[in-house]
Design an enzyme around this catalytic site. Structure first.
Site, short mmCIF file in Angstrom:
data_model
loop_
_atom_site.label_atom_id
_atom_site.label_comp_id
_atom_site.label_asym_id
_atom_site.label_seq_id
_atom_site.Cartn_x
_atom_site.Cartn_y
_atom_site.Cartn_z
NE ARG B 65 -4.13 -1.73 0.03
CZ ARG B 65 -5.14 -1.65 -0.88
NH1 ARG B 65 -4.95 -0.94 -2.08
NH2 ARG B 65 -6.28 -2.09 -0.70
CD GLU B 139 -1.03 -4.35 -17.89
OE1 GLU B 139 0.01 -4.20 -18.54
OE2 GLU B 139 -1.99 -3.69 -18.16
#
Lengths: 183, 183
Positions: B65, B139
């Site tokens: 993150r 992706e």
């Protein structure tokens, strides 16, 4: 285990906006596969929230939330002042917003609210053994205090009057406390 | 009771930034006492998250993150595509991220993550009766899947590997489910 698994290294940080409360930046990052991407990141000073129990009820405040264009019932909460200890902030916000002082208070959890785009952390405290202090909301802060049972809190959740992450977490924590005697 | 209690009316909206995922605006508002103030507001498309139970364990994914500069263990989650039904999004994200399809799935709660500055809403689903489908992450999405017990989840919370609002809410919901048989 690494806390940097799949790390994205920063190539460039572009400041976009510096506000009163939040700031926004866009980072260009290198992904683990070598590709580049961008990350929109909101910086926030952090906040405290308090599950305050008095006579078997939880203290909540209703206030208008401009981001949602509606009022919400939430547990007492507020931003950290610069350099402020979260425990001090929790005591301060509880008394400012509800007029109660906590005889005992302890941290339940600290959690990130929106790790996908913001660094905001909320420190959630349990406050018990409350005594009456002095209500003193911030200037230009408008709110209404209520003390509700667990059943009322669950009903408010069904009615969407309670619908924010910190308050729902607090209601669950309180339910577990009632079911197990531990929290 | 009004859902507009203590309403703040908009005098002006100033767009600041339009990004890939979020946008930022600053609203000038009139407060209930007639004063004016400003509100920094992040707009977000909304997200789904899934408490997915298989053989008494919860599926989690570890990912980096950037906003936190560390990796986190979270329940499967993702943004809503434009116009996408949240239930469809929950099924899609669960299969893309974990490879499991839900035989039964239902909404537990929808909650705002940061009502003080953002309109982000997370729709939290419970998925059971899982069968093996096909893993197909986005992706440039890097994540590692794990199935953990309630005790492991609580241990991860102590270790700060789980420390986001939606996953902590899911862990509490699961604990209540185990304690009461209802959720």
């Amino acid at each position: 285990m690494s806390h940097k698994k799949f790390e994205e290294t920063t190539i460039e940080t572009k400041p976009i906006y510096q506000g009163k409360i939040i700031s926004l930046q866009v980072d260009t990052v290198r992904l683990p596969n070598g590709n580049t991407s961008t990350r929109e990141i909101v910086k926030h000073p952090g906040a405290v929230a308090v599950l305050a129990l008095v006579d078997g009820k939880m203290l909540v405040v209703e206030q208008f939330r401009k981001a949602l264009e509606k009022s919400q019932v939430e547990i007492p909460a507020g931003k950290l002042d610069p350099g402020e200890d979260p425990l001090d902030a929790a005591r301060r916000e509880l008394e400012e917003e509800t007029g109660y002082r906590a005889g005992s208070i302890r941290l339940l959890h600290s959690f990130y609210t929106s790790p996908g785009f913001a660094d905001e952390i909320v420190h959630l405290y349990l406050a018990e053994d409350l005594t009456v202090g002095e209500v003193n909301p911030d200037e230009d802060e408008f709110l209404e205090i209520e003390a509700i049972t667990l059943e009322q809190a669950q009903q408010y959740m069904k009615e969407w009057r309670i619908s924010d992450a910190k308050t729902i977490t607090a209601v669950y924590a309180w339910q577990v406390y009632q079911l197990t005697g531990r929290i």
